[in-house]
Scaffold this motif. Structure first.
Motif, PDB file in Angstrom:
ATOM      1  N   GLU A   1      64.075  37.075  42.133  1.00  0.00           N
ATOM      2  CA  GLU A   1      63.425  36.673  43.369  1.00  0.00           C
ATOM      3  C   GLU A   1      61.913  36.560  43.151  1.00  0.00           C
ATOM      4  N   ARG A   2      61.304  35.789  44.021  1.00  0.00           N
ATOM      5  CA  ARG A   2      59.853  35.659  43.976  1.00  0.00           C
ATOM      6  C   ARG A   2      59.225  37.006  44.298  1.00  0.00           C
ATOM      7  N   GLU A   3      58.211  37.396  43.528  1.00  0.00           N
ATOM      8  CA  GLU A   3      57.577  38.679  43.752  1.00  0.00           C
ATOM      9  C   GLU A   3      56.066  38.546  43.856  1.00  0.00           C
ATOM     10  N   PHE A   4      55.502  39.468  44.599  1.00  0.00           N
ATOM     11  CA  PHE A   4      54.064  39.514  44.817  1.00  0.00           C
ATOM     12  C   PHE A   4      53.343  39.925  43.529  1.00  0.00           C
ATOM     13  N   VAL A   5      52.191  39.297  43.279  1.00  0.00           N
ATOM     14  CA  VAL A   5      51.363  39.655  42.131  1.00  0.00           C
ATOM     15  C   VAL A   5      50.019  40.214  42.590  1.00  0.00           C
ATOM     16  N   ALA A   6      49.292  39.444  43.390  1.00  0.00           N
ATOM     17  CA  ALA A   6      47.964  39.869  43.829  1.00  0.00           C
ATOM     18  C   ALA A   6      47.536  39.028  45.021  1.00  0.00           C
ATOM     19  N   ALA A   7      46.611  39.562  45.818  1.00  0.00           N
ATOM     20  CA  ALA A   7      46.079  38.818  46.945  1.00  0.00           C
ATOM     21  C   ALA A   7      44.674  39.293  47.257  1.00  0.00           C
ATOM     22  N   VAL A   8      43.893  38.396  47.837  1.00  0.00           N
ATOM     23  CA  VAL A   8      42.510  38.698  48.196  1.00  0.00           C
ATOM     24  C   VAL A   8      42.211  38.087  49.561  1.00  0.00           C
ATOM     25  N   ASN A   9      41.441  38.806  50.366  1.00  0.00           N
ATOM     26  CA  ASN A   9      41.101  38.249  51.670  1.00  0.00           C
ATOM     27  C   ASN A   9      39.957  37.252  51.523  1.00  0.00           C
ATOM     28  N   TRP A  10      39.584  36.656  52.654  1.00  0.00           N
ATOM     29  CA  TRP A  10      38.617  35.560  52.597  1.00  0.00           C
ATOM     30  C   TRP A  10      37.293  35.996  51.991  1.00  0.00           C
ATOM     31  N   ARG A  11      36.806  37.155  52.375  1.00  0.00           N
ATOM     32  CA  ARG A  11      35.490  37.602  51.906  1.00  0.00           C
ATOM     33  C   ARG A  11      35.566  38.338  50.570  1.00  0.00           C
ATOM     34  N   GLY A  12      36.784  38.571  50.097  1.00  0.00           N
ATOM     35  CA  GLY A  12      36.910  39.243  48.818  1.00  0.00           C
ATOM     36  C   GLY A  12      36.823  40.751  48.885  1.00  0.00           C
ATOM     37  N   GLY A  13      36.717  41.294  50.086  1.00  0.00           N
ATOM     38  CA  GLY A  13      36.555  42.731  50.220  1.00  0.00           C
ATOM     39  C   GLY A  13      37.856  43.504  50.235  1.00  0.00           C
ATOM     40  N   SER A  14      38.958  42.799  50.385  1.00  0.00           N
ATOM     41  CA  SER A  14      40.268  43.446  50.401  1.00  0.00           C
ATOM     42  C   SER A  14      41.136  42.785  49.343  1.00  0.00           C
ATOM     43  N   ILE A  15      41.572  43.579  48.390  1.00  0.00           N
ATOM     44  CA  ILE A  15      42.385  43.074  47.283  1.00  0.00           C
ATOM     45  C   ILE A  15      43.571  44.005  47.086  1.00  0.00           C
ATOM     46  N   ARG A  16      44.721  43.405  46.819  1.00  0.00           N
ATOM     47  CA  ARG A  16      45.919  44.184  46.518  1.00  0.00           C
ATOM     48  C   ARG A  16      46.560  43.632  45.254  1.00  0.00           C
ATOM     49  N   TYR A  17      47.170  44.532  44.493  1.00  0.00           N
ATOM     50  CA  TYR A  17      47.891  44.161  43.285  1.00  0.00           C
ATOM     51  C   TYR A  17      49.269  44.806  43.285  1.00  0.00           C
ATOM     52  N   ALA A  18      50.189  44.125  42.652  1.00  0.00           N
ATOM     53  CA  ALA A  18      51.478  44.756  42.379  1.00  0.00           C
ATOM     54  C   ALA A  18      51.246  45.833  41.325  1.00  0.00           C
ATOM     55  N   ASP A  19      52.020  46.906  41.406  1.00  0.00           N
ATOM     56  CA  ASP A  19      51.858  47.997  40.437  1.00  0.00           C
ATOM     57  C   ASP A  19      52.032  47.507  39.002  1.00  0.00           C
ATOM     58  N   SER A  20      52.883  46.525  38.821  1.00  0.00           N
ATOM     59  CA  SER A  20      53.201  46.049  37.477  1.00  0.00           C
ATOM     60  C   SER A  20      52.040  45.332  36.798  1.00  0.00           C
ATOM     61  N   VAL A  21      51.027  44.924  37.577  1.00  0.00           N
ATOM     62  CA  VAL A  21      49.908  44.181  36.973  1.00  0.00           C
ATOM     63  C   VAL A  21      48.569  44.902  37.120  1.00  0.00           C
ATOM     64  N   LYS A  22      48.555  46.025  37.811  1.00  0.00           N
ATOM     65  CA  LYS A  22      47.299  46.759  37.993  1.00  0.00           C
ATOM     66  C   LYS A  22      46.676  47.119  36.660  1.00  0.00           C
ATOM     67  N   GLY A  23      45.375  46.883  36.554  1.00  0.00           N
ATOM     68  CA  GLY A  23      44.660  47.191  35.328  1.00  0.00           C
ATOM     69  C   GLY A  23      44.715  46.085  34.289  1.00  0.00           C
ATOM     70  N   ARG A  24      45.575  45.088  34.515  1.00  0.00           N
ATOM     71  CA  ARG A  24      45.692  43.985  33.561  1.00  0.00           C
ATOM     72  C   ARG A  24      45.274  42.649  34.178  1.00  0.00           C
ATOM     73  N   PHE A  25      45.562  42.461  35.455  1.00  0.00           N
ATOM     74  CA  PHE A  25      45.250  41.211  36.148  1.00  0.00           C
ATOM     75  C   PHE A  25      44.100  41.434  37.108  1.00  0.00           C
ATOM     76  N   ALA A  26      43.336  40.364  37.342  1.00  0.00           N
ATOM     77  CA  ALA A  26      42.244  40.418  38.317  1.00  0.00           C
ATOM     78  C   ALA A  26      42.214  39.123  39.117  1.00  0.00           C
ATOM     79  N   ILE A  27      42.210  39.265  40.448  1.00  0.00           N
ATOM     80  CA  ILE A  27      42.140  38.105  41.329  1.00  0.00           C
ATOM     81  C   ILE A  27      40.717  37.957  41.845  1.00  0.00           C
TER      82      ILE A  27
END
Length: 122
Positions: free
Chosen positions: A44-70
């Motif tokens: 299934e499609r899974e979440f990787v990362a997201a950022v709000n409009w101003r960039g002040g709120s960012i979320r990552y999937a646990d599987s990519v934390k520390g390796r990916f940057a949005i």
């Protein structure tokens, strides 16, 4: 017509890096959160990362934390996904998405791109 166009996918060896880009057009994206999702064959499609409009709120999937940057460039209407230390399990089609609301890992986004293939060889 709203368009989200991903680019930057390709084939890379494990441990390598790729940078995905998503160019948005067709409307103003002020106030829109931007996200990246991925879908591997048979999964299934899974979440990787997201950022709000101003960039002040960012979320990552646990599987990519520390390796990916949005990140996003508001002036260019573009969002990026820097992927480092890639693993074979990161192999998937990566999709860009936009939603007129807060960041969420749930795939309730208003607009979606066509996807770009990322293949990580062992």
């Amino acid at each position: 017509q709203v368009q989200l166009v991903e680019s930057g996918g390709g084939v890379v060896q494990a441990g390598g890096s790729l940078r995905l880009s998503c160019a948005a057009s067709g409307r103003t994206f002020i106030g829109y959160a931007m996200g990246w999702f991925r879908q591997a064959p048979g999964k299934e499609r899974e979440f990787v990362a997201a950022v709000n409009w101003r960039g002040g709120s960012i979320r990552y999937a646990d599987s990519v934390k520390g390796r990916f940057a949005i990140s996003r460039d508001i002036a260019k209407n573009t969002v990026y996904l820097q992927m480092n230390s890639l693993k074979p399990e990161d192999t998937a089609v990566y999709y860009c998405a936009a939603r007129r609301s807060a960041v969420t890992p749930i795939a309730e986004y208003d607009y979606w791109g066509q996807g770009t293939q990322v293949t990580v060889s062992a």
